[in-house]
Design a protein around this motif. Structure first.
Motif, PDB file in Angstrom:
ATOM      1  N   LEU A  63      51.459 -18.725-114.489  1.00 40.94           N
ATOM      2  CA  LEU A  63      51.239 -17.378-114.989  1.00 40.94           C
ATOM      3  C   LEU A  63      49.809 -16.917-114.686  1.00 40.94           C
ATOM      4  CD1 LEU A  63      52.463 -15.022-116.508  1.00 40.94           C
ATOM      5  CD2 LEU A  63      51.691 -16.064-118.642  1.00 40.94           C
ATOM      6  N   ALA A  64      48.835 -17.792-114.871  1.00 40.30           N
ATOM      7  CA  ALA A  64      47.449 -17.445-114.566  1.00 40.30           C
ATOM      8  C   ALA A  64      47.284 -17.188-113.074  1.00 40.30           C
ATOM      9  CB  ALA A  64      46.521 -18.564-115.019  1.00 40.30           C
ATOM     10  N   ASP A  65      47.963 -17.966-112.251  1.00 39.25           N
ATOM     11  CA  ASP A  65      47.902 -17.767-110.805  1.00 39.25           C
ATOM     12  C   ASP A  65      48.494 -16.413-110.421  1.00 39.25           C
ATOM     13  OD1 ASP A  65      47.410 -18.485-108.116  1.00 39.25           O
ATOM     14  OD2 ASP A  65      49.511 -19.109-107.900  1.00 39.25           O
ATOM     15  N   ILE A  70      47.797 -10.631-108.850  1.00 45.37           N
ATOM     16  CA  ILE A  70      47.977  -9.212-109.167  1.00 45.37           C
ATOM     17  C   ILE A  70      46.634  -8.501-109.163  1.00 45.37           C
ATOM     18  CG2 ILE A  70      48.624  -7.596-111.005  1.00 45.37           C
ATOM     19  CD1 ILE A  70      50.932  -9.526-111.670  1.00 45.37           C
ATOM     20  N   ARG A  71      45.606  -9.141-109.763  1.00 46.74           N
ATOM     21  CA  ARG A  71      44.261  -8.534-109.761  1.00 46.74           C
ATOM     22  C   ARG A  71      43.761  -8.330-108.335  1.00 46.74           C
ATOM     23  NH1 ARG A  71      41.766 -12.670-112.681  1.00 46.74           N
ATOM     24  NH2 ARG A  71      43.347 -13.036-114.220  1.00 46.74           N
ATOM     25  N   LYS A  72      43.984  -9.290-107.468  1.00 45.30           N
ATOM     26  CA  LYS A  72      43.544  -9.160-106.075  1.00 45.30           C
ATOM     27  C   LYS A  72      44.299  -8.026-105.374  1.00 45.30           C
ATOM     28  CE  LYS A  72      42.171 -13.956-105.338  1.00 45.30           C
ATOM     29  NZ  LYS A  72      42.463 -15.206-104.611  1.00 45.30           N
ATOM     30  N   ALA A  77      44.480  -2.493-103.342  1.00 44.80           N
ATOM     31  CA  ALA A  77      45.099  -1.175-103.387  1.00 44.80           C
ATOM     32  C   ALA A  77      44.096  -0.085-103.753  1.00 44.80           C
ATOM     33  CB  ALA A  77      46.256  -1.170-104.373  1.00 44.80           C
ATOM     34  N   SER A  78      43.122  -0.417-104.588  1.00 44.64           N
ATOM     35  CA  SER A  78      42.145   0.590-104.999  1.00 44.64           C
ATOM     36  C   SER A  78      40.968   0.669-104.025  1.00 44.64           C
ATOM     37  CB  SER A  78      41.653   0.324-106.419  1.00 44.64           C
ATOM     38  OG  SER A  78      40.927  -0.903-106.446  1.00 44.64           O
ATOM     39  N   GLY A  79      40.943  -0.203-103.042  1.00 41.69           N
ATOM     40  CA  GLY A  79      39.899  -0.143-102.019  1.00 41.69           C
ATOM     41  C   GLY A  79      38.672  -0.966-102.331  1.00 41.69           C
ATOM     42  N   ILE A  80      38.697  -1.771-103.362  1.00 45.42           N
ATOM     43  CA  ILE A  80      37.562  -2.626-103.713  1.00 45.42           C
ATOM     44  C   ILE A  80      37.665  -3.915-102.898  1.00 45.42           C
ATOM     45  CG2 ILE A  80      36.403  -3.931-105.542  1.00 45.42           C
ATOM     46  CD1 ILE A  80      37.594  -1.920-107.514  1.00 45.42           C
TER      47      ILE A  80
END
Length: 82
Positions: A63-65, A70-72, A77-80
């Protein structure tokens, strides 16, 4: 006794001993399989099976993985750039 009869007697004794050992091993294997069948039929967890808390810990790691992935993906997706 002649040399040939000694060799034949020794060979016969060795074959008899090998036959007895084979029968013993076969019966031991059969009995061990029967014990394992009874253990599996009892429904209790075996010594080599993982128990529930260990499986729950593995689920937490997975789950942590997934959250890190998802964060990556959200950062991409947001361009960061990470």
């Amino acid at each position: 006794m002649t040399d040939l009869s000694i060799v034949a007697l020794t060979g016969a004794l060795l074959l008899t001993g090998l036959l007895v050992a084979g029968v013993f091993a076969s019966r031991a294997w059969s009995q061990w399989l029967e014990v394992r069948k009874l253990e599996l039929a009892s429904g209790r967890p075996q010594a080599d099976e993982p128990i529930a808390p260990a499986a729950a810990g593995t689920d937490r790691i997975e789950l942590a993985d997934l959250k890190a992935r998802i964060r990556k993906l959200e950062a991409i997706a947001s361009g960061i750039d990470l």
